[in-house]
Design a protein around this motif. Sequence first.
Motif, PDB file in Angstrom:
ATOM      1  N   ILE A 151     -61.026  42.457  12.133  1.00 57.84           N
ATOM      2  CA  ILE A 151     -60.267  42.626  13.370  1.00 57.84           C
ATOM      3  C   ILE A 151     -60.798  41.578  14.336  1.00 57.84           C
ATOM      4  O   ILE A 151     -62.017  41.467  14.529  1.00 57.84           O
ATOM      5  CB  ILE A 151     -60.446  44.036  13.963  1.00 57.84           C
ATOM      6  N   GLY A 152     -59.909  40.773  14.881  1.00 58.84           N
ATOM      7  CA  GLY A 152     -60.299  39.715  15.807  1.00 58.84           C
ATOM      8  C   GLY A 152     -60.102  40.172  17.241  1.00 58.84           C
ATOM      9  O   GLY A 152     -59.031  40.672  17.610  1.00 58.84           O
ATOM     10  N   THR A 153     -61.146  40.016  18.048  1.00 58.60           N
ATOM     11  CA  THR A 153     -61.119  40.434  19.446  1.00 58.60           C
ATOM     12  C   THR A 153     -61.782  39.360  20.295  1.00 58.60           C
ATOM     13  O   THR A 153     -62.798  38.791  19.874  1.00 58.60           O
ATOM     14  CB  THR A 153     -61.905  41.758  19.614  1.00 58.60           C
ATOM     15  N   GLY A 154     -61.198  39.073  21.453  1.00 57.63           N
ATOM     16  CA  GLY A 154     -61.869  38.157  22.367  1.00 57.63           C
ATOM     17  C   GLY A 154     -60.998  37.007  22.810  1.00 57.63           C
ATOM     18  O   GLY A 154     -60.597  36.183  21.995  1.00 57.63           O
ATOM     19  N   GLY A 155     -60.716  36.963  24.117  1.00 60.03           N
ATOM     20  CA  GLY A 155     -60.062  35.792  24.699  1.00 60.03           C
ATOM     21  C   GLY A 155     -58.565  35.722  24.524  1.00 60.03           C
ATOM     22  O   GLY A 155     -57.966  34.673  24.738  1.00 60.03           O
ATOM     23  N   VAL A 156     -57.909  36.828  24.107  1.00 56.84           N
ATOM     24  CA  VAL A 156     -56.464  36.784  23.875  1.00 56.84           C
ATOM     25  C   VAL A 156     -55.694  36.938  25.174  1.00 56.84           C
ATOM     26  O   VAL A 156     -55.822  37.944  25.864  1.00 56.84           O
ATOM     27  CB  VAL A 156     -56.022  37.870  22.874  1.00 56.84           C
ATOM     28  N   GLN A 157     -54.880  35.902  25.511  1.00 54.25           N
ATOM     29  CA  GLN A 157     -54.033  35.959  26.708  1.00 54.25           C
ATOM     30  C   GLN A 157     -52.559  35.827  26.341  1.00 54.25           C
ATOM     31  O   GLN A 157     -51.692  36.214  27.131  1.00 54.25           O
ATOM     32  CB  GLN A 157     -54.388  34.828  27.675  1.00 54.25           C
ATOM     33  N   ASN A 158     -52.280  35.236  25.165  1.00 55.83           N
ATOM     34  CA  ASN A 158     -50.881  34.984  24.802  1.00 55.83           C
ATOM     35  C   ASN A 158     -50.709  35.002  23.290  1.00 55.83           C
ATOM     36  O   ASN A 158     -51.668  35.159  22.538  1.00 55.83           O
ATOM     37  CB  ASN A 158     -50.434  33.636  25.384  1.00 55.83           C
ATOM     38  N   GLY A 159     -49.446  34.825  22.851  1.00 53.16           N
ATOM     39  CA  GLY A 159     -49.135  34.914  21.428  1.00 53.16           C
ATOM     40  C   GLY A 159     -49.846  33.856  20.608  1.00 53.16           C
ATOM     41  O   GLY A 159     -50.239  34.102  19.458  1.00 53.16           O
TER      42      GLY A 159
ATOM     43  N   ILE B  49     -43.479  31.844  17.771  1.00 50.21           N
ATOM     44  CA  ILE B  49     -44.370  30.845  17.163  1.00 50.21           C
ATOM     45  C   ILE B  49     -44.216  30.869  15.640  1.00 50.21           C
ATOM     46  O   ILE B  49     -44.069  29.826  14.996  1.00 50.21           O
ATOM     47  CB  ILE B  49     -45.837  31.123  17.553  1.00 50.21           C
ATOM     48  N   MET B  50     -44.197  32.068  15.063  1.00 51.17           N
ATOM     49  CA  MET B  50     -44.077  32.187  13.602  1.00 51.17           C
ATOM     50  C   MET B  50     -42.729  31.645  13.125  1.00 51.17           C
ATOM     51  O   MET B  50     -42.663  30.901  12.148  1.00 51.17           O
ATOM     52  CB  MET B  50     -44.253  33.643  13.184  1.00 51.17           C
ATOM     53  N   ALA B  51     -41.665  31.982  13.855  1.00 56.57           N
ATOM     54  CA  ALA B  51     -40.321  31.511  13.454  1.00 56.57           C
ATOM     55  C   ALA B  51     -40.263  29.984  13.511  1.00 56.57           C
ATOM     56  O   ALA B  51     -39.789  29.333  12.578  1.00 56.57           O
ATOM     57  CB  ALA B  51     -39.280  32.131  14.379  1.00 56.57           C
TER      58      ALA B  51
ATOM     59  N   ILE C 194     -47.923  44.373  28.157  1.00 61.33           N
ATOM     60  CA  ILE C 194     -48.323  43.063  27.631  1.00 61.33           C
ATOM     61  C   ILE C 194     -47.933  42.920  26.157  1.00 61.33           C
ATOM     62  O   ILE C 194     -47.648  41.806  25.693  1.00 61.33           O
ATOM     63  CB  ILE C 194     -49.843  42.823  27.804  1.00 61.33           C
ATOM     64  N   PHE C 195     -47.897  44.030  25.426  1.00 56.63           N
ATOM     65  CA  PHE C 195     -47.613  43.931  23.992  1.00 56.63           C
ATOM     66  C   PHE C 195     -46.168  43.520  23.713  1.00 56.63           C
ATOM     67  O   PHE C 195     -45.864  42.972  22.648  1.00 56.63           O
ATOM     68  CB  PHE C 195     -47.989  45.234  23.283  1.00 56.63           C
ATOM     69  N   ASN C 196     -45.269  43.730  24.713  1.00 52.18           N
ATOM     70  CA  ASN C 196     -43.904  43.195  24.552  1.00 52.18           C
ATOM     71  C   ASN C 196     -43.949  41.668  24.600  1.00 52.18           C
ATOM     72  O   ASN C 196     -43.413  40.980  23.740  1.00 52.18           O
ATOM     73  CB  ASN C 196     -43.000  43.692  25.694  1.00 52.18           C
ATOM     74  N   ARG C 197     -44.653  41.142  25.615  1.00 57.11           N
ATOM     75  CA  ARG C 197     -44.747  39.678  25.790  1.00 57.11           C
ATOM     76  C   ARG C 197     -45.462  39.047  24.600  1.00 57.11           C
ATOM     77  O   ARG C 197     -44.965  38.058  24.013  1.00 57.11           O
ATOM     78  CB  ARG C 197     -45.481  39.342  27.085  1.00 57.11           C
ATOM     79  N   LEU C 198     -46.591  39.623  24.217  1.00 60.89           N
ATOM     80  CA  LEU C 198     -47.368  39.029  23.124  1.00 60.89           C
ATOM     81  C   LEU C 198     -46.582  39.053  21.814  1.00 60.89           C
ATOM     82  O   LEU C 198     -46.638  38.094  21.033  1.00 60.89           O
ATOM     83  CB  LEU C 198     -48.698  39.775  22.966  1.00 60.89           C
ATOM     84  N   SER C 199     -45.838  40.146  21.570  1.00 62.59           N
ATOM     85  CA  SER C 199     -45.043  40.255  20.338  1.00 62.59           C
ATOM     86  C   SER C 199     -43.936  39.200  20.317  1.00 62.59           C
ATOM     87  O   SER C 199     -43.708  38.530  19.304  1.00 62.59           O
ATOM     88  CB  SER C 199     -44.420  41.654  20.221  1.00 62.59           C
ATOM     89  N   GLN C 200     -43.286  39.009  21.467  1.00 59.47           N
ATOM     90  CA  GLN C 200     -42.203  38.026  21.562  1.00 59.47           C
ATOM     91  C   GLN C 200     -42.759  36.621  21.349  1.00 59.47           C
ATOM     92  O   GLN C 200     -42.211  35.825  20.570  1.00 59.47           O
ATOM     93  CB  GLN C 200     -41.578  38.128  22.964  1.00 59.47           C
TER      94      GLN C 200
END
Length: 311
Positions: free
Chosen positions: A246-254, A292-294, A281-287
């Motif tokens: 599990i990665g944690t630390g410094g996440v601000q965006n997708g 990015i993946m697409a 925030i999880f709506n923004r990060l998911s979008q």
Amino acid sequence: TTLKTTLAGYKFDNCMMNAAGIRCATVTDLAGLRDSRAGSLVTKSATPQPRDGNPEPRMRGLQYGCINSMGLPNHGFDYYLNFLLEEQKSHPQQTNFMSIAGTTLEDDLSMLKQIQESAFAGLTELNLSCPNVPGKPQVGYDFDAVERYLTAVFAFFKKPLGVKLPPYFDLMHFDQITAILNQYPLAFVNSINSVGNGLMIDPESETVLIKPKGGFGGIGGAYIKPTALANVRALAQRLNPGIAIIGTGGVQNGMDIFEHILCGASMVQVGTQLGFEGPKIFNRLSQELTRIMAAKGYDSIADFRGKLKTL
Ligand SMILES: C=Cc1c(C(=O)O)[nH]c(=O)[nH]c1=O
């Protein structure tokens, strides 16, 4: 494009969730996370009895993150276990995490015995990295203690369990800690906790920003992303493939989530920025992550997890 992930055999609809300690201390907080786009939730690290924690001010937002010396304030083990057991009945489709952070090995073992004997069917996160209980060292920096703790835990604990680690800064330490962790049937390793014992100052008043520990506290946010990515990558390169990260630390965006996954994370936790923005925030990060993946032609996170290239 899907954000689904699997971790230790458990399926999650979304590869992002909260980090322990942020917006997860009360039932109201936890219900807010459950109702968000997050794929799971983890409770505030629990101690056997409720704790008030350190005197305030004990957390401050900063230009590029935050500093905290909360001191493990929480409503006590029973409060969180009861919430999680209710959740299993009312929302059986979501698998959740319980975090525990005893101030002694005995406290951790007593909480784990209760989890073992309970109907809790989620995963347990053993926090070995709380930097803010005065007089208590971070277990994660005492390798012999880590070995002693995990030997005692796995003598009886049979449910899925992972450990929350502090950041390491020396390649030899990555070798040493993973040589220990690889000896145990861990479901996951969560890296990193806040970067311990930082200090931020108000130069106008020439004063520290938080009251506990003379102003020393754990640093989170953008300041710590380079350290977080390095720890996720170093652990991924050394841990047995059966131990998820599990990665944690410094996440601000997708893109930050994308980078954690590229380093080897199967699930990514959000702390400081969740504190600023709340569960929406999880709506923004998911979008952002989906776009990015697409754009890169990835259908699932398995297409790029751990595939960071070197030069
Ligand atoms: C569980 C205590 C922790 C705390 C705390 O309660 O002070 N703060 C952190 O940044 N990380 C922790 O692990």
